[in-house]
Every structure is written in C-alpha cells, then in structure tokens.
Motif scaffolding. Sequence first.
Motif, short mmCIF file in Angstrom:
data_model
loop_
_atom_site.label_atom_id
_atom_site.label_comp_id
_atom_site.label_asym_id
_atom_site.label_seq_id
_atom_site.Cartn_x
_atom_site.Cartn_y
_atom_site.Cartn_z
N PRO A 96 20.91 -3.40 7.94
CA PRO A 96 19.90 -2.95 6.99
C PRO A 96 18.49 -3.30 7.47
CG PRO A 96 21.69 -3.99 5.83
CD PRO A 96 21.96 -4.19 7.29
N SER A 130 20.43 7.18 4.18
CA SER A 130 20.71 6.07 3.27
C SER A 130 20.75 6.52 1.81
CB SER A 130 19.65 4.98 3.43
OG SER A 130 19.90 3.96 2.49
N ASP A 132 21.54 3.92 -0.31
CA ASP A 132 21.57 2.57 -0.87
C ASP A 132 20.27 1.86 -0.50
OD1 ASP A 132 22.18 0.08 -1.83
OD2 ASP A 132 23.99 -0.20 -0.64
N VAL A 202 14.73 -2.58 0.91
CA VAL A 202 15.83 -2.72 1.87
C VAL A 202 16.54 -1.38 1.98
CG1 VAL A 202 17.91 -4.01 2.51
CG2 VAL A 202 16.16 -5.10 1.09
N ARG A 204 19.70 0.60 3.49
CA ARG A 204 21.01 0.37 4.10
C ARG A 204 21.61 1.68 4.61
NH1 ARG A 204 20.95 -2.50 -0.47
NH2 ARG A 204 20.56 -4.70 -0.10
#
Lengths: 204, 147
Positions: A96, A130, A132, A202, A204
């Motif tokens: 990440p 991504s 997430d 962030v 991920r």
Amino acid sequence: MNRSLRVLSFLILSSIVTVLTYSGCSKTTVVLLKDPEGKVGHLVVENEAGSVDITKENEATTIAGATSKPAAPKRYSEDKISSQFGEALNMLPTQPKHFILYFKSGSTELTDSSKAQIPDILKTIELRSSEDISVVGHTDTAGNSAYNMRLSQRRASVVRKLLIGEGVRADHIQSTSHGEANPLVKTADNVNEPKNRRVEVVVR
Amino acid sequence: MKKIAKMVCILVVSLVPTLGHGAFQAIGIIKSVEGEVYLISSSTEIQAVSNMKLISGDNIITGNDGSVGLIFKDDTVVSLGPNSQIEVQDFVFNPAEEKLSFAARLVRGTFSFITGQIAKLAPKKVKLTTPDATLGVRGTKFVVEVK
C-alpha cells in the motif's frame, strides 16, 4: 502379553508410523529475498529439533519434517527461485502507498505543496485499480479536543470530496478521523504544529 | 529508544483506517485473483474474486491453475501460487492499544511475503507455521514452499 501392554505397544507403533509418515511426506523450504527497498531482512526457522537463522539475500533452509533439524543455510540461484516460486511472486501485490496531506492552521485548506500531491494520489489509485482507499483526518493540539475532532472530520471530508470530485467512487473510500489524538509529532497541548495538521491517504 | 518506539507507534496509529468494531472487522482484502481460488470464511466456501474482504479465521485455497494476492491492514502483502492453502488464524492491528498479532498457518503450496507494520513494531507477534517448522520473522521479503 497382557492386554494393556498390547494397547501400549500399538500406541507406540502407530505413533512411530505417524511420525515417519509425517516427516516423509512433508518438507518446507524458506528463502529470504531482497525487499523492494533493497533491504534483506532476517528469518529464524525453528522446530523441536533445532533452529537456523537466515540473514543473507537468496539464502535458504529446508526442513524435512517436524522432527528433523532445519538444514544449514544454502544460497539459491535466481533461476531456482523463479522456477520454484515464480507463480507466487508474480501475484505479490505492491505494498500500500501512503500519502500525507497538510493543512493551513485551523483550516480545511490544503497547503499548496499538498494540493500538488493530489494528481499523484489519483494516478496511484488508477494504476492499482484500487477499490480500498483510506482517508484519515488529524489535527495539532491547538484548540480543545472536541473542536479538533470536528476539524479532523472536516479535513477528512474535504479530501474525500476532492477525490470523489476527481472520479473516485465514494464506496471505495473509508474515511475516519482521530482529532488531536494521534499526532505525527508529539507536542504539549495547545501547540501549533504544521506536521500534525494532516490527512493520511492510504491506497491499497 | 522508548521514545522512538512510541513515535513509530503514533505514526502507525495515524495510518490505520478505523473500521467498525466487532468480530467481523475486515483485516485485509483479496487484491488479485487468477484461475481457481476459493475463500473459506465462517465455514462457507465461495469462489474468490478481487476486492473481497478478509476476516480472521479465513482460509484461502488455490487450485491447479490458481494464484492469488492479498493485502493486509498493516501493509503486509502475501501471495499464493497454485495448489496452495493458507489459514489466517489471527490478525489484529491496533497499534494505539499495542494490540498486534499476525498468526497464519501455511498448509501447503508456495507463498511469497513482504511483511508490514506488525513485523516492524513487534516481530515476535508474527507467527507463521508450516507442518515442519515455525518462522520467526524480522522482515521482510521471503518465499516459502510446503510440500
């Protein structure tokens, strides 16, 4: 031979068979690799029979069953690693990526250099497909904690809306806020600290 | 030293996305799937697809042509090659309360790892076991085969 002795000898025999089968059937190989930052970590491989440290790049140990001692470290070639582990290694996700965005004092306005990071975040989301993404708001300790909790929520919400405005799906973003509770730089209360006025993203 | 450790903690805490509390808190995701991959979660087996959430206790199993990549909340990344199985026995990432744990059983197959924050903050809390041995992990990237 009396009955209990017969039971005992059966138990001993069957446990020997189990141990033999187990050690004969199973084998573990562990190889230490260089990480994406170019560092080589450290592994300790152990069981009841012994323990081995592997500390060098491409160094490996094999363990032929739970009751046999891990073998002395041996270097594997790149070819051997890719033929044995290539399919797994090809699927290893990129770690990440963390971004830290800073705000002007007491406000929900991003600093100019942090504004300039937004395209990077969007590009990372796109490249990794991504779904997430975390957005976590923080403040410094200037002002009381209830005020700072609300401020960190507003900061997280500003970043969330900014990302959504750029086409990121709302259900791919989880946003939370920590108020002044998790400073990046620890300070006394009521301290104006630019590094703590931040939102972390962030991907991920 | 203690101060540095505390700073690292604080830094990490701030990176943790807070999800809802409770037993079914997501601990990571299935990032990528190729071929046949199954997720056994709460005794139910389903075909795995990208972006499924993982919880403690989950098993991930790959078939003959299967491979899968996982991302955990502490930034640990894991992948499985074909004919492999991993059981994530326990995963807790709550640095604020110093609750950290990553215990997994590598049942069979091939695996690759890059460890994340838990291995950095509390290496002793990472417990990987195979039928033959346990792995003490002080970082970071490594591969394992269980035959």
